[in-house]
Design an enzyme around this catalytic site. Structure first.
Site, PDB file in Angstrom:
ATOM      1  N   LYS A  87       0.856  -1.189   0.000  1.00 31.43           N
ATOM      2  CA  LYS A  87       0.000   0.000   0.000  1.00 31.43           C
ATOM      3  C   LYS A  87       0.894   1.242   0.000  1.00 31.43           C
ATOM      4  O   LYS A  87       1.730   1.413   0.895  1.00 31.43           O
ATOM      5  CB  LYS A  87      -0.881  -0.043   1.261  1.00 31.43           C
ATOM      6  CG  LYS A  87      -2.161   0.722   1.154  1.00 31.43           C
ATOM      7  CD  LYS A  87      -3.022   0.410   2.373  1.00 31.43           C
ATOM      8  CE  LYS A  87      -4.314   1.156   2.360  1.00 31.43           C
ATOM      9  NZ  LYS A  87      -5.043   0.999   3.624  1.00 31.43           N
TER      10      LYS A  87
HETATM   11  C1  E4P Z   1      -8.378   2.096   3.522  1.00 28.25           C
HETATM   12  O1  E4P Z   1      -7.590   1.314   3.098  1.00 28.25           O
HETATM   13  C2  E4P Z   1      -8.235   2.781   4.805  1.00 28.25           C
HETATM   14  O2  E4P Z   1      -7.517   1.939   5.675  1.00 28.25           O
HETATM   15  C3  E4P Z   1      -9.543   3.079   5.475  1.00 28.25           C
HETATM   16  O3  E4P Z   1     -10.638   2.645   4.722  1.00 28.25           O
HETATM   17  C4  E4P Z   1      -9.658   4.446   6.029  1.00 28.25           C
HETATM   18  O4  E4P Z   1     -10.887   4.557   6.674  1.00 28.25           O
HETATM   19  P1  E4P Z   1     -11.224   5.720   7.715  1.00 28.25           P
HETATM   20  O5  E4P Z   1     -11.476   6.968   6.943  1.00 28.25           O
HETATM   21  O6  E4P Z   1     -12.445   5.240   8.426  1.00 28.25           O
HETATM   22  O7  E4P Z   1     -10.015   5.848   8.625  1.00 28.25           O
END
Ligand code: E4P
Length: 219
Positions: A87
């Site tokens: 990522k």
């Molecule tokens: C995606 O990969 C992120 O980890 C995640 O969906 C972020 O979500 P949040 O906005 O609830 O922190």
């Protein structure tokens, strides 16, 4: 639409996996910290533990923000397990790193995407997944679902193979709307996944069926 769970918590991952519908996991540094997983070695071990539970893609996020560092960390993460997807944040060196990873057959998830332009760059660099954060857009009074729709149109126009991974999902209707739009993946916390199960008419109907069965058995 594939279902990923967005957590680093092993109990939640096991619970979702036991439903039999889980296709993968996404994590991020905040989710690791929330589950008290700190330090490089513990974080790597947590990725391995997750990969043991889930037969699917597990996004593991780099911390570096420079090209050399992203590549070094990403290669180390990808070597941990075949299920790992690296990522990478949507920044200039992130895009360069995604192109490098693509050329070296390492799968990537371009994260922190908030605009169609960013998503075009991620696709051009060959990202396996792009993660538009729809809930965080909603949080600042922008239409997160509209972004998912725009990405669907753009990617279909050019047959980009990058999969749209709808992220930052807050509630079950986000999941349903993403499915209607045609997102390839929705990554969600455990709660909205479980909330999809609920309907009062299901509960009422089941109670009635069981009551009628009991009456029939004990007339
Ligand atoms: C995606 O990969 C992120 O980890 C995640 O969906 C972020 O979500 P949040 O906005 O609830 O922190």
């Amino acid at each position: 639409m594939k279902f990923f769970i967005d957590t680093a918590n092993l109990d939640e991952i096991r619970e979702a996996n036991e439903l039999g519908i889980l296709d993968g996991v996404t994590t991020n540094p905040s989710l690791m910290a929330k589950d008290n997983v700190t330090g490089e070695e513990n974080i790597k071990q947590r990725y391995l533990d997750i990969c043991e539970i889930v037969d699917g893609d597990v996004s593991a996020e780099v911390i570096a923000t420079d090209l050399e560092g992203i590549i070094r960390e990403g290669e180390a993460l990808a070597n941990l397990h075949p299920g790992i997807v690296v990522k990478v944040p949507m920044i200039k060196d992130g895009i360069k790193a995604i192109k490098y990873f693509t050329d070296n057959r390492i799968r990537t998830n371009c994260t922190l995407v908030f605009s169609p332009g960013q998503a075009i760059l991620a696709a051009k660099a060959g990202a396996t997944y792009v993660s538009p954060f729809l809930g965080r857009l909603d949080d600042i009074s922008h239409d997160g679902l509209a972004l998912i729709e725009e990405l669907r149109t753009i990617y279909d126009n050019y047959h980009f193979e990058t999969q749209i991974l709808a992220a930052s999902i807050r509630h079950p209707m986000h999941i349903v709307e993403c499915a209607k739009i045609g997102a390839d993946v929705a990554t969600c916390p455990l709660k909205p996944i479980m909330q999809l199960l609920n309907h009062p008419l299901t509960d009422k109907g089941l109670a009635q069926f069981l009551e009628d069965y009991r009456k029939g058995s004990n007339p």
